[in-house]
Motif scaffolding. Structure first.
Motif, PDB file in Angstrom:
ATOM      1  N   ILE A 109       2.733  19.354  -3.694  1.00 12.01           N
ATOM      2  CA  ILE A 109       3.201  19.067  -5.037  1.00 12.01           C
ATOM      3  C   ILE A 109       2.655  20.059  -6.060  1.00 12.01           C
ATOM      4  O   ILE A 109       3.364  20.468  -6.985  1.00 12.01           O
ATOM      5  CB  ILE A 109       2.880  17.612  -5.450  1.00 12.01           C
ATOM      6  CG1 ILE A 109       3.485  17.302  -6.830  1.00 12.01           C
ATOM      7  CG2 ILE A 109       1.392  17.308  -5.394  1.00 12.01           C
ATOM      8  CD1 ILE A 109       3.427  15.847  -7.211  1.00 12.01           C
ATOM      9  N   GLU A 110       1.418  20.502  -5.919  1.00  9.16           N
ATOM     10  CA  GLU A 110       0.861  21.461  -6.872  1.00  9.16           C
ATOM     11  C   GLU A 110       1.587  22.805  -6.777  1.00  9.16           C
ATOM     12  O   GLU A 110       1.880  23.434  -7.791  1.00  9.16           O
ATOM     13  CB  GLU A 110      -0.638  21.649  -6.637  1.00  9.16           C
ATOM     14  CG  GLU A 110      -1.496  20.620  -7.333  1.00  9.16           C
ATOM     15  CD  GLU A 110      -1.292  20.660  -8.841  1.00  9.16           C
ATOM     16  OE1 GLU A 110      -1.558  21.704  -9.460  1.00  9.16           O
ATOM     17  OE2 GLU A 110      -0.852  19.650  -9.396  1.00  9.16           O
ATOM     18  N   ARG A 111       1.871  23.238  -5.577  1.00 11.12           N
ATOM     19  CA  ARG A 111       2.621  24.484  -5.393  1.00 11.12           C
ATOM     20  C   ARG A 111       4.025  24.367  -5.985  1.00 11.12           C
ATOM     21  O   ARG A 111       4.518  25.281  -6.654  1.00 11.12           O
ATOM     22  CB  ARG A 111       2.692  24.803  -3.902  1.00 11.12           C
ATOM     23  CG  ARG A 111       3.451  26.066  -3.575  1.00 11.12           C
ATOM     24  CD  ARG A 111       3.422  26.352  -2.080  1.00 11.12           C
ATOM     25  NE  ARG A 111       4.484  27.280  -1.723  1.00 11.12           N
ATOM     26  CZ  ARG A 111       5.225  27.181  -0.632  1.00 11.12           C
ATOM     27  NH1 ARG A 111       5.029  26.175   0.202  1.00 11.12           N
ATOM     28  NH2 ARG A 111       6.156  28.058  -0.364  1.00 11.12           N
ATOM     29  N   PRO A 120      -0.310   8.039 -21.090  1.00  9.90           N
ATOM     30  CA  PRO A 120      -1.657   7.573 -20.765  1.00  9.90           C
ATOM     31  C   PRO A 120      -2.184   8.207 -19.481  1.00  9.90           C
ATOM     32  O   PRO A 120      -1.430   8.779 -18.702  1.00  9.90           O
ATOM     33  CB  PRO A 120      -1.444   6.075 -20.571  1.00  9.90           C
ATOM     34  CG  PRO A 120      -0.070   6.010 -19.960  1.00  9.90           C
ATOM     35  CD  PRO A 120       0.727   7.123 -20.596  1.00  9.90           C
ATOM     36  N   LEU A 121      -3.448   8.100 -19.265  1.00  2.00           N
ATOM     37  CA  LEU A 121      -4.101   8.543 -18.033  1.00  2.00           C
ATOM     38  C   LEU A 121      -5.029   7.435 -17.536  1.00  2.00           C
ATOM     39  O   LEU A 121      -5.567   6.695 -18.354  1.00  2.00           O
ATOM     40  CB  LEU A 121      -4.910   9.820 -18.281  1.00  2.00           C
ATOM     41  CG  LEU A 121      -4.124  11.069 -18.677  1.00  2.00           C
ATOM     42  CD1 LEU A 121      -5.085  12.204 -19.025  1.00  2.00           C
ATOM     43  CD2 LEU A 121      -3.171  11.496 -17.573  1.00  2.00           C
ATOM     44  N   PRO A 122      -5.245   7.355 -16.228  1.00  2.00           N
ATOM     45  CA  PRO A 122      -4.539   8.047 -15.151  1.00  2.00           C
ATOM     46  C   PRO A 122      -3.120   7.501 -14.989  1.00  2.00           C
ATOM     47  O   PRO A 122      -2.853   6.341 -15.334  1.00  2.00           O
ATOM     48  CB  PRO A 122      -5.397   7.749 -13.932  1.00  2.00           C
ATOM     49  CG  PRO A 122      -6.014   6.413 -14.231  1.00  2.00           C
ATOM     50  CD  PRO A 122      -6.264   6.409 -15.708  1.00  2.00           C
ATOM     51  N   VAL A 123      -2.235   8.317 -14.457  1.00  2.00           N
ATOM     52  CA  VAL A 123      -0.830   7.928 -14.408  1.00  2.00           C
ATOM     53  C   VAL A 123      -0.172   8.503 -13.161  1.00  2.00           C
ATOM     54  O   VAL A 123      -0.591   9.540 -12.641  1.00  2.00           O
ATOM     55  CB  VAL A 123      -0.095   8.411 -15.680  1.00  2.00           C
ATOM     56  CG1 VAL A 123      -0.018   9.938 -15.713  1.00  2.00           C
ATOM     57  CG2 VAL A 123       1.292   7.807 -15.809  1.00  2.00           C
ATOM     58  N   PHE A 181      -2.179  17.184  -9.722  1.00  2.00           N
ATOM     59  CA  PHE A 181      -1.689  15.962  -9.096  1.00  2.00           C
ATOM     60  C   PHE A 181      -2.451  15.793  -7.783  1.00  2.00           C
ATOM     61  O   PHE A 181      -2.404  16.675  -6.921  1.00  2.00           O
ATOM     62  CB  PHE A 181      -0.192  16.043  -8.799  1.00  2.00           C
ATOM     63  CG  PHE A 181       0.680  16.124 -10.023  1.00  2.00           C
ATOM     64  CD1 PHE A 181       0.836  15.036 -10.854  1.00  2.00           C
ATOM     65  CD2 PHE A 181       1.365  17.296 -10.337  1.00  2.00           C
ATOM     66  CE1 PHE A 181       1.654  15.094 -11.972  1.00  2.00           C
ATOM     67  CE2 PHE A 181       2.188  17.373 -11.438  1.00  2.00           C
ATOM     68  CZ  PHE A 181       2.334  16.270 -12.269  1.00  2.00           C
ATOM     69  N   ALA A 182      -3.157  14.687  -7.629  1.00  4.03           N
ATOM     70  CA  ALA A 182      -3.946  14.450  -6.417  1.00  4.03           C
ATOM     71  C   ALA A 182      -3.379  13.273  -5.645  1.00  4.03           C
ATOM     72  O   ALA A 182      -3.159  12.195  -6.217  1.00  4.03           O
ATOM     73  CB  ALA A 182      -5.404  14.183  -6.789  1.00  4.03           C
ATOM     74  N   LEU A 183      -3.137  13.458  -4.353  1.00  6.34           N
ATOM     75  CA  LEU A 183      -2.618  12.369  -3.530  1.00  6.34           C
ATOM     76  C   LEU A 183      -3.718  11.348  -3.287  1.00  6.34           C
ATOM     77  O   LEU A 183      -4.795  11.681  -2.780  1.00  6.34           O
ATOM     78  CB  LEU A 183      -2.090  12.903  -2.201  1.00  6.34           C
ATOM     79  CG  LEU A 183      -0.945  13.925  -2.268  1.00  6.34           C
ATOM     80  CD1 LEU A 183      -0.353  14.126  -0.881  1.00  6.34           C
ATOM     81  CD2 LEU A 183       0.129  13.507  -3.258  1.00  6.34           C
ATOM     82  N   GLU A 184      -3.446  10.097  -3.655  1.00  2.74           N
ATOM     83  CA  GLU A 184      -4.427   9.022  -3.542  1.00  2.74           C
ATOM     84  C   GLU A 184      -3.741   7.756  -3.049  1.00  2.74           C
ATOM     85  O   GLU A 184      -2.551   7.532  -3.316  1.00  2.74           O
ATOM     86  CB  GLU A 184      -5.058   8.715  -4.905  1.00  2.74           C
ATOM     87  CG  GLU A 184      -5.793   9.859  -5.552  1.00  2.74           C
ATOM     88  CD  GLU A 184      -6.402   9.460  -6.896  1.00  2.74           C
ATOM     89  OE1 GLU A 184      -6.446   8.235  -7.188  1.00  2.74           O
ATOM     90  OE2 GLU A 184      -6.824  10.352  -7.640  1.00  2.74           O
ATOM     91  N   PRO A 185      -4.480   6.894  -2.367  1.00  2.00           N
ATOM     92  CA  PRO A 185      -3.921   5.570  -2.020  1.00  2.00           C
ATOM     93  C   PRO A 185      -3.823   4.704  -3.269  1.00  2.00           C
ATOM     94  O   PRO A 185      -4.721   4.728  -4.124  1.00  2.00           O
ATOM     95  CB  PRO A 185      -4.935   5.011  -1.020  1.00  2.00           C
ATOM     96  CG  PRO A 185      -6.216   5.714  -1.337  1.00  2.00           C
ATOM     97  CD  PRO A 185      -5.844   7.079  -1.826  1.00  2.00           C
ATOM     98  N   ASN A 200       0.847  -1.185   0.000  1.00  2.00           N
ATOM     99  CA  ASN A 200       0.000   0.000   0.000  1.00  2.00           C
ATOM    100  C   ASN A 200       0.887   1.241   0.000  1.00  2.00           C
ATOM    101  O   ASN A 200       1.917   1.296   0.686  1.00  2.00           O
ATOM    102  CB  ASN A 200      -0.906   0.012   1.232  1.00  2.00           C
ATOM    103  CG  ASN A 200      -1.937  -1.095   1.191  1.00  2.00           C
ATOM    104  OD1 ASN A 200      -2.433  -1.456   0.124  1.00  2.00           O
ATOM    105  ND2 ASN A 200      -2.273  -1.651   2.349  1.00  2.00           N
ATOM    106  N   ALA A 201       0.493   2.238  -0.778  1.00  2.00           N
ATOM    107  CA  ALA A 201       1.300   3.447  -0.906  1.00  2.00           C
ATOM    108  C   ALA A 201       0.378   4.638  -1.138  1.00  2.00           C
ATOM    109  O   ALA A 201      -0.825   4.486  -1.360  1.00  2.00           O
ATOM    110  CB  ALA A 201       2.301   3.303  -2.053  1.00  2.00           C
ATOM    111  N   VAL A 202       0.962   5.818  -1.086  1.00  2.00           N
ATOM    112  CA  VAL A 202       0.268   7.052  -1.447  1.00  2.00           C
ATOM    113  C   VAL A 202       1.013   7.652  -2.628  1.00  2.00           C
ATOM    114  O   VAL A 202       2.256   7.757  -2.600  1.00  2.00           O
ATOM    115  CB  VAL A 202       0.235   8.051  -0.280  1.00  2.00           C
ATOM    116  CG1 VAL A 202      -0.388   9.374  -0.725  1.00  2.00           C
ATOM    117  CG2 VAL A 202      -0.529   7.471   0.899  1.00  2.00           C
TER     118      VAL A 202
END
Length: 380
Positions: free
Chosen positions: A360-362, A56-59, A17-21, A4-6
């Protein structure tokens, strides 16, 4: 067992860029799982997000990761659990260029590092060479990874033992991370490929992270004069502080004329184009002395072309060299760069600004507008 990672997931072109599990595969034979401590943001990451570099997306992107090996797969001998590594480009290790010690020319370079495999050969984008995915979304939905064999905008990255390079302990992770791509590319182009001789002039077009790494590396060579060309006065001032003998503001003067004036009409023996501007590339070639060499590392959008004066090519005999990843052999070059950083001879701290992973967005915005030379995300 999957890890498991983020991760910072990009789900739409030009989107955030969105932080997701996420869930990573367990390491297979020849693979390693790395707990990421820091990762640099590179122009190529932003180019994929903008759609200039196909993908490709999502990536999950990210290709300047550094961290500690958490787990190794069967047959891994180059690294071990607990070892600090810098992640760089991947290679197959079996094709003729790899067997000859030239991994940067690997026959499978596009498929292993970008998204060159596509679906034309029956293999999806963003996967291992056999077409299997290295990561999945938390809901088991599809997620593309394996970017530069790592996808290190994440708390953990799955890599191969060939692109996980051991480095000594003791250096801050934010100074190790940029070594894997940006610094390797700029410094390697100078030290491994152009190799300016005593008395030569080297002109570097673009004073971003890659260009300034080239300026720093040039100060380690016998080059007599280093000239930096850019449009941003602040970047030119920094280039001078880092060792450029002369700077040229391309918004205020013709760089070709300026270089020729600074060299008594002769031109530069070596030029390096790092900005990705085709106009700058044409200027870089035009600034060369007879028989000079121009290295090209800047990557404009796919399909970009440059017009050159063919009779001038015949009369002045320039060499125009496409340079990938500084032409380096990472297993030897990256530890050497780390040693230069440790000794103070490669002061990367002048280029780096750190951000928390959640910022990350900043950090990406600061890189895109040129506010920061090399943003590095910290995950520890």
């Amino acid at each position: 067992m999957r890890q498991n990672a983020v991760a910072a997931v990009l789900r739409e072109r030009g989107g955030p860029f969105a932080l997701e599990p996420v869930r990573l595969d367990a390491p297979r034979a020849g693979e390693v799982l790395v707990r990421i401590e820091a990762v640099g943001i590179c122009h190529t990451d932003l180019s994929v997000r903008a759609g200039h570099t196909p993908g490709p997306l999502p990536v999950v992107l990210g290709h300047e990761g550094t961290g500690v090996v958490a787990q190794v797969g069967a047959g891994v001998t180059r690294v071990s659990a607990g070892q600090r590594v810098v992640l760089t480009f991947d290679s197959c290790g079996a094709c003729p260029p790899c067997r000859e010690g030239r991994p940067v020319r690997c026959d499978h370079w596009p498929a292993l590092n970008l998204f060159g495999g596509g679906v034309c050969g029956g293999r999806p984008f963003g996967t291992r060479l056999d077409g299997t995915a290295t990561m999945r979304a938390a809901d088991d939905g599809p997620l593309h990874g394996h970017f530069f064999g790592q996808s290190s905008f994440a708390s953990h990255a799955l890599a191969s033992e060939r692109n996980a390079v051991p480095v000594p302990d003791g250096l801050p992770p934010e100074l190790l991370a940029p070594l894997g791509c940006g610094v390797q590319t700029g410094a390697g182009a100078v030290l491994n490929v152009l190799r300016p001789a005593p008395g030569d002039t080297l002109v570097v077009f673009g004073a971003g992270g890659v260009g300034l790494a080239a300026v720093l590396a040039a100060r380690l060579t016998p080059a007599a004069r280093v000239i930096a060309v850019d449009l941003q006065p602040a970047r030119l001032a920094l280039a001078r502080e880092l060792g450029a003998d002369e700077v040229v503001d391309a918004g205020a003067a013709d760089p070709v004329a300026a270089v020729r004036q600074l060299t008594g009409g002769r031109g530069a023996e070596c030029a390096l184009e790092t900005s990705g501007s085709v106009a700058a590339l044409r200027q870089a070639v035009g600034s060369l002395a007879v028989g000079g060499s121009c290295g090209v590392v800047g990557a404009p959008p796919a399909g970009s072309e440059v017009a050159l004066d063919v009779p001038a090519l015949l009369g002045r005999a320039p060499r125009i060299l496409g340079i990938n990843q500084g032409g380096s052999v990472p297993q030897s070059f990256l530890p050497a760069l780390a040693g230069l950083v440790r000794s103070g001879r490669l002061p990367l701290e002048r280029l780096v600004r750190t951000y928390a992973f959640a910022e990350i967005e900043r950090a990406a915005a600061a890189a895109a507008c040129g506010e920061v030379v090399k943003p590095v995300l910290l995950l520890t």
